[in-house]
Design a protein around this motif. Sequence first.
Motif, PDB file in Angstrom:
ATOM      1  N   ILE A  52      -7.152  -2.099  -3.250  1.00 44.95           N
ATOM      2  CA  ILE A  52      -8.230  -1.877  -2.271  1.00 44.95           C
ATOM      3  C   ILE A  52      -9.393  -2.819  -2.560  1.00 44.95           C
ATOM      4  O   ILE A  52      -9.965  -3.421  -1.648  1.00 44.95           O
ATOM      5  CB  ILE A  52      -8.697  -0.406  -2.289  1.00 44.95           C
ATOM      6  CG1 ILE A  52      -7.593   0.521  -1.796  1.00 44.95           C
ATOM      7  CG2 ILE A  52      -9.974  -0.218  -1.487  1.00 44.95           C
ATOM      8  CD1 ILE A  52      -7.183   0.323  -0.360  1.00 44.95           C
ATOM      9  N   SER A  90       0.377   3.850  -2.881  1.00 46.66           N
ATOM     10  CA  SER A  90      -0.256   5.112  -2.505  1.00 46.66           C
ATOM     11  C   SER A  90       0.571   6.311  -2.951  1.00 46.66           C
ATOM     12  O   SER A  90       0.043   7.403  -3.091  1.00 46.66           O
ATOM     13  CB  SER A  90      -0.505   5.168  -0.995  1.00 46.66           C
ATOM     14  OG  SER A  90       0.707   5.320  -0.291  1.00 46.66           O
ATOM     15  N   GLN A 124      -2.672   5.530  -8.677  1.00 41.33           N
ATOM     16  CA  GLN A 124      -4.042   5.490  -8.157  1.00 41.33           C
ATOM     17  C   GLN A 124      -4.781   4.238  -8.640  1.00 41.33           C
ATOM     18  O   GLN A 124      -5.488   3.596  -7.872  1.00 41.33           O
ATOM     19  CB  GLN A 124      -4.800   6.745  -8.589  1.00 41.33           C
ATOM     20  CG  GLN A 124      -6.269   6.750  -8.196  1.00 41.33           C
ATOM     21  CD  GLN A 124      -6.496   6.933  -6.715  1.00 41.33           C
ATOM     22  OE1 GLN A 124      -5.965   7.855  -6.122  1.00 41.33           O
ATOM     23  NE2 GLN A 124      -7.295   6.088  -6.111  1.00 41.33           N
ATOM     24  N   GLN A 174      -6.263   3.989   1.824  1.00 43.27           N
ATOM     25  CA  GLN A 174      -7.006   4.984   1.044  1.00 43.27           C
ATOM     26  C   GLN A 174      -6.660   6.404   1.504  1.00 43.27           C
ATOM     27  O   GLN A 174      -6.519   7.316   0.691  1.00 43.27           O
ATOM     28  CB  GLN A 174      -8.506   4.732   1.164  1.00 43.27           C
ATOM     29  CG  GLN A 174      -8.927   3.455   0.439  1.00 43.27           C
ATOM     30  CD  GLN A 174     -10.367   3.097   0.698  1.00 43.27           C
ATOM     31  OE1 GLN A 174     -10.733   2.799   1.836  1.00 43.27           O
ATOM     32  NE2 GLN A 174     -11.169   3.130  -0.336  1.00 43.27           N
ATOM     33  N   ARG A 205      -4.977   9.777  -0.569  1.00 46.75           N
ATOM     34  CA  ARG A 205      -5.519  11.133  -0.535  1.00 46.75           C
ATOM     35  C   ARG A 205      -4.463  12.114  -0.021  1.00 46.75           C
ATOM     36  O   ARG A 205      -4.328  13.222  -0.526  1.00 46.75           O
ATOM     37  CB  ARG A 205      -6.776  11.211   0.347  1.00 46.75           C
ATOM     38  CG  ARG A 205      -7.922  10.323  -0.062  1.00 46.75           C
ATOM     39  CD  ARG A 205      -8.271  10.319  -1.527  1.00 46.75           C
ATOM     40  NE  ARG A 205      -8.433  11.645  -2.098  1.00 46.75           N
ATOM     41  CZ  ARG A 205      -8.486  11.888  -3.405  1.00 46.75           C
ATOM     42  NH1 ARG A 205      -8.403  10.912  -4.271  1.00 46.75           N
ATOM     43  NH2 ARG A 205      -8.622  13.113  -3.851  1.00 46.75           N
ATOM     44  N   ASP A 252      -6.375   1.390  -6.340  1.00 46.83           N
ATOM     45  CA  ASP A 252      -7.803   1.049  -6.375  1.00 46.83           C
ATOM     46  C   ASP A 252      -8.009  -0.453  -6.554  1.00 46.83           C
ATOM     47  O   ASP A 252      -8.876  -1.050  -5.910  1.00 46.83           O
ATOM     48  CB  ASP A 252      -8.509   1.814  -7.498  1.00 46.83           C
ATOM     49  CG  ASP A 252      -8.630   3.298  -7.199  1.00 46.83           C
ATOM     50  OD1 ASP A 252      -8.499   3.699  -6.025  1.00 46.83           O
ATOM     51  OD2 ASP A 252      -8.851   4.064  -8.162  1.00 46.83           O
ATOM     52  N   TYR A 277     -10.668   9.495   6.164  1.00 45.17           N
ATOM     53  CA  TYR A 277     -10.380   8.057   6.109  1.00 45.17           C
ATOM     54  C   TYR A 277      -9.733   7.588   7.412  1.00 45.17           C
ATOM     55  O   TYR A 277     -10.051   6.520   7.935  1.00 45.17           O
ATOM     56  CB  TYR A 277      -9.455   7.718   4.934  1.00 45.17           C
ATOM     57  CG  TYR A 277     -10.167   7.547   3.623  1.00 45.17           C
ATOM     58  CD1 TYR A 277     -11.075   6.499   3.425  1.00 45.17           C
ATOM     59  CD2 TYR A 277      -9.928   8.398   2.561  1.00 45.17           C
ATOM     60  CE1 TYR A 277     -11.721   6.330   2.216  1.00 45.17           C
ATOM     61  CE2 TYR A 277     -10.572   8.240   1.345  1.00 45.17           C
ATOM     62  CZ  TYR A 277     -11.467   7.197   1.179  1.00 45.17           C
ATOM     63  OH  TYR A 277     -12.102   7.026  -0.031  1.00 45.17           O
ATOM     64  N   CYS A 305       0.831  -1.202   0.000  1.00 44.84           N
ATOM     65  CA  CYS A 305       0.000   0.000   0.000  1.00 44.84           C
ATOM     66  C   CYS A 305       0.867   1.254   0.000  1.00 44.84           C
ATOM     67  O   CYS A 305       0.589   2.191  -0.745  1.00 44.84           O
ATOM     68  CB  CYS A 305      -0.931   0.011   1.198  1.00 44.84           C
ATOM     69  SG  CYS A 305      -1.946   1.492   1.274  1.00 44.84           S
TER      70      CYS A 305
END
Length: 134
Positions: free
Chosen positions: A17, A6, A10, A40, A44, A14, A56, A2
């Motif tokens: 996730i 991250s 993106q 997530q 951001r 996704d 989140y 992750c």
Amino acid sequence: MCDYQSERDQQALDAQIAAIEALLPRSGRPGLRAGMLVCQGEMRETLGDNAQALAYYEQAARVASEARDDEMIAGVLFSRGYVRGLQGEYALGLADLRRAQFGKIPDRAIDDDAGPAVRCCRRRKIATDQRAAQ
């Protein structure tokens, strides 16, 4: 995985996730949902949307607390504390960071994670400074 996604991709995040979400019902650890939410939030945060990242992290904190998953609580508090500091909420951010370090986490986990936690914080600060310079 992750952390890597991250900061870079993106669409890959996704997909990751979605895969995590599909596997969560088969997991015997409800607190893992908090890890997915942190992931997530990190995306951001990387995109500069700290308000959504904080949302989140808030949701992840509730999930981890309800699951009584100390490892996930510590990770969430670290991420949330960092973003709170970025937003100028220094006292709240520091409280989260201190709780992440000294909360209900076994002493061994605190000692083992002290080095990586410091490196992660420095890495995030460098990334934030680089984004601000652009």
